[in-house]
Design an enzyme around this catalytic site. Sequence first.
Site, PDB file in Angstrom:
ATOM      1  N   ASP A  31       0.844  -1.191   0.000  1.00  0.00           N
ATOM      2  CA  ASP A  31       0.000   0.000   0.000  1.00  0.00           C
ATOM      3  C   ASP A  31       0.887   1.252   0.000  1.00  0.00           C
ATOM      4  OD1 ASP A  31      -3.225   0.497   0.938  1.00  0.00           O
ATOM      5  OD2 ASP A  31      -1.829   2.197   1.068  1.00  0.00           O
ATOM      6  N   ASN A  86     -12.790  -3.101   2.644  1.00  0.00           N
ATOM      7  CA  ASN A  86     -13.725  -1.976   2.714  1.00  0.00           C
ATOM      8  C   ASN A  86     -14.702  -2.100   1.544  1.00  0.00           C
ATOM      9  OD1 ASN A  86     -12.377  -0.876   4.938  1.00  0.00           O
ATOM     10  ND2 ASN A  86     -10.939   0.225   3.632  1.00  0.00           N
ATOM     11  N   GLY A  92     -15.995   2.807   3.756  1.00  0.00           N
ATOM     12  CA  GLY A  92     -14.648   3.373   3.704  1.00  0.00           C
ATOM     13  C   GLY A  92     -13.877   3.042   2.444  1.00  0.00           C
ATOM     14  N   GLN A  93     -14.548   2.461   1.451  1.00  0.00           N
ATOM     15  CA  GLN A  93     -13.848   2.108   0.207  1.00  0.00           C
ATOM     16  C   GLN A  93     -13.559   3.361  -0.616  1.00  0.00           C
ATOM     17  OE1 GLN A  93     -15.893  -0.796  -2.218  1.00  0.00           O
ATOM     18  NE2 GLN A  93     -14.140  -1.066  -3.593  1.00  0.00           N
ATOM     19  N   HIS A  99     -10.299  -5.310  -3.276  1.00  0.00           N
ATOM     20  CA  HIS A  99      -8.958  -5.648  -2.781  1.00  0.00           C
ATOM     21  C   HIS A  99      -9.052  -6.037  -1.316  1.00  0.00           C
ATOM     22  CE1 HIS A  99      -9.678  -1.313  -2.453  1.00  0.00           C
ATOM     23  NE2 HIS A  99      -9.015  -1.351  -1.307  1.00  0.00           N
ATOM     24  N   HIS A 101      -6.992  -5.773   2.104  1.00  0.00           N
ATOM     25  CA  HIS A 101      -5.851  -5.203   2.831  1.00  0.00           C
ATOM     26  C   HIS A 101      -5.323  -6.279   3.774  1.00  0.00           C
ATOM     27  CE1 HIS A 101      -6.703  -0.764   2.234  1.00  0.00           C
ATOM     28  NE2 HIS A 101      -7.890  -1.258   1.931  1.00  0.00           N
TER      29      HIS A 101
HETATM   30  P1  AMP Z   1      -9.792   1.380   0.210  1.00  0.00           P
HETATM   31  O1  AMP Z   1     -10.046   2.567   1.096  1.00  0.00           O
HETATM   32  O2  AMP Z   1     -10.087   0.086   0.884  1.00  0.00           O
HETATM   33  O3  AMP Z   1     -10.432   1.522  -1.143  1.00  0.00           O
HETATM   34  O4  AMP Z   1      -8.226   1.344   0.048  1.00  0.00           O
HETATM   35  C1  AMP Z   1      -7.538   1.837  -1.042  1.00  0.00           C
HETATM   36  C2  AMP Z   1      -6.094   1.717  -0.673  1.00  0.00           C
HETATM   37  O5  AMP Z   1      -5.327   1.826  -1.851  1.00  0.00           O
HETATM   38  C3  AMP Z   1      -5.597   2.815   0.289  1.00  0.00           C
HETATM   39  O6  AMP Z   1      -5.039   2.216   1.453  1.00  0.00           O
HETATM   40  C4  AMP Z   1      -4.540   3.551  -0.531  1.00  0.00           C
HETATM   41  O7  AMP Z   1      -3.447   3.973   0.251  1.00  0.00           O
HETATM   42  C5  AMP Z   1      -4.137   2.506  -1.552  1.00  0.00           C
HETATM   43  N1  AMP Z   1      -3.625   3.026  -2.819  1.00  0.00           N
HETATM   44  C6  AMP Z   1      -4.190   3.971  -3.597  1.00  0.00           C
HETATM   45  N2  AMP Z   1      -3.447   4.173  -4.690  1.00  0.00           N
HETATM   46  C7  AMP Z   1      -2.393   3.328  -4.609  1.00  0.00           C
HETATM   47  C8  AMP Z   1      -1.262   3.054  -5.435  1.00  0.00           C
HETATM   48  N3  AMP Z   1      -1.062   3.711  -6.589  1.00  0.00           N
HETATM   49  N4  AMP Z   1      -0.371   2.120  -5.027  1.00  0.00           N
HETATM   50  C9  AMP Z   1      -0.557   1.466  -3.855  1.00  0.00           C
HETATM   51  N5  AMP Z   1      -1.606   1.666  -3.045  1.00  0.00           N
HETATM   52  C10 AMP Z   1      -2.509   2.586  -3.406  1.00  0.00           C
END
Ligand code: AMP
Length: 112
Positions: A31, A86, A92-93, A99, A101
Amino acid sequence: MNADCIFCKIVSNDIPSNTFYEDEDVVVFHDIHPIAPVHFLIVPKLHVESLASCDETHHGLLGKMLLLAPKLATQLGLKGFRTMINTGREGGQEVFHIHIHVFGGGETLPKI
Ligand code: AMP
Ligand code: ZN
């Protein structure tokens, strides 16, 4: 592939990522804004918006993603970890490409 999706662009190598595992179905990368010493994302190559848009056809893919979590966490030296999916804006998505986490390392994670 969704042209506006940042994770699809990572899957197609159009934007860089810190990918450390890849197979025919998934990519796994760190991340960009980690919330723990180790924090990675298990991302299917198939564009699926969220857990709420999954159906029986995604059964195998979801199982595969989940089983990768302990495998990769162990490889990265974690003795325990937390998984989080999320789902939807209220959940919180922020990136609408499903994906998982996986995070841990350092101190014991706080109870939630
Ligand atoms: P969510 O809130 O579950 O949709 O999480 C999205 C996650 O993607 C967040 O923790 C971001 O920090 C991560 N994220 C967004 N863009 C990138 C990227 N280019 N490379 C790696 N992680 C990313
Ligand atoms: Zn996508």
